[in-house]
Design an enzyme around this catalytic site. Sequence first.
Site, mmCIF file in Angstrom:
data_model
loop_
_atom_site.group_PDB
_atom_site.id
_atom_site.type_symbol
_atom_site.label_atom_id
_atom_site.label_comp_id
_atom_site.label_asym_id
_atom_site.label_seq_id
_atom_site.Cartn_x
_atom_site.Cartn_y
_atom_site.Cartn_z
ATOM 1 N N ARG A 55 0.785 -1.159 0.144
ATOM 2 C CA ARG A 55 -0.105 -0.054 -0.022
ATOM 3 C C ARG A 55 0.824 1.247 -0.138
ATOM 4 N NH1 ARG A 55 -0.406 4.489 2.620
ATOM 5 N NH2 ARG A 55 -0.023 3.454 4.594
ATOM 6 N N SER A 94 10.136 15.531 11.568
ATOM 7 C CA SER A 94 8.773 16.451 11.990
ATOM 8 C C SER A 94 8.846 17.658 11.661
ATOM 9 C CB SER A 94 8.519 16.084 13.227
ATOM 10 O OG SER A 94 8.237 14.641 13.651
ATOM 11 N N PHE A 136 3.354 19.899 1.877
ATOM 12 C CA PHE A 136 2.105 19.276 2.832
ATOM 13 C C PHE A 136 0.769 19.036 2.076
ATOM 14 C CE2 PHE A 136 3.746 21.807 6.824
ATOM 15 C CZ PHE A 136 4.755 20.762 7.175
ATOM 16 N N GLU A 180 4.520 10.054 7.583
ATOM 17 C CA GLU A 180 3.516 11.077 7.373
ATOM 18 C C GLU A 180 3.058 11.733 8.605
ATOM 19 O OE1 GLU A 180 4.032 11.271 4.651
ATOM 20 O OE2 GLU A 180 3.813 9.486 3.214
#
Length: 396
Positions: free
Chosen positions: A102, A150, A248, A375
Amino acid sequence: MSSTAVPPAETLEPADLISFDSLLNSDELALRAKVRSFVDEAIRPNIAGWFEAAHFPLEIVPEMGKLGLLGMHLHGYGCAGRSAVEYGLAGAELEAGDSGLRTFVSVQGSLAMSAISKWGSEEQKSRWLPGMAKGEEIGCFGLTEPTAGSDPSAMKTFARRDGEDWVLNGTKRWIGLANVASVAVIWAQTEEGIRGFVVPTGTAGFTAVPIEPKLSMRASIQCEIELSDVRLPAHAVLPGARGLRGPFSCLNEARYGIIWGSMGAARDSFEAALAYSRDRLQFDKPLAGYQLTQQKLVDMALEINKGFLLALHLGRLKDAGTLQNHQISVGKLNNVREAIAIAREARTILGGNGITLDYSPLRHANNLESVRTYEGTDEVHTLILGQHLTGVPAFR
């Protein structure tokens, strides 16, 4: 007077306690059935071997292209133009097979192809999207760096002007598919802010090395990219992307897919545990006949039903054009967290046999540790939601 409960008839969805399928239309059900059949035939018989050998099956990529799974939510240039809900349903089926498979569809479609589709020039779209939709060319998406995960605004990769050209230098890490990709979308600091670049991976100075060994996502590829004086023409820049809004917007596409995909892994873990509990005899009766086992199965099924309802609701909002960014964080944070708990609990029903690759739950749990991180970590999505609730940013 006593009565004997009649066990329910077998259904296509053993975890479905709420007639979830009644919320889907015929096109959505047909698409899900087609992808499920592909997973049953092409992935399930092979995934244990691929995982153990740390092998990504490039040979099935063209088959995914034929099924319209690559960039399936995009329109034009050979892309299928499917709805957000259909994309989500496909993601759930693929991740029921394995998170790594996936993730390939996500890196290819939600990240690399989305970046070119959303922000690229007509020349870039025409050059890359048709081949990527067919699976003839593979893309990757270079945002994360060794010291900037992050907080991508802290990236060190820099693109400087040299006449009409751009010259890129830097390092990217945890970049899916980079060593097998034909094209990379690389994000870099410039004197005018963060920009995106379409980089053919054969360009001099571009090097991608797989990160090994791994305990998670073994049937997938993640790399470190070195960019050493990578010289690109002026037209390599994505003209529509300036600042972090560009990457983003693509990350949100990938995060949306995870909301569905993680529940696919959870459902597969539950189904493996349910089947095992019915066949495995202990103290002269099946494990399924014990109250503690039934409590585990019920708790797992409840969270799977809630997770799919959340995914469907967010998918309907996305198709209506009203999905908000913080709502994606709700789905990503909740569904991945619950999926990991379900996979781990399913493993307990399998006992010692559950640590082998004969059964899927521990493989799913290991993979989901990566899904939990990429993500946006749990912490990042918690802070996004905390800021939405309080109005106070707490990232720094």
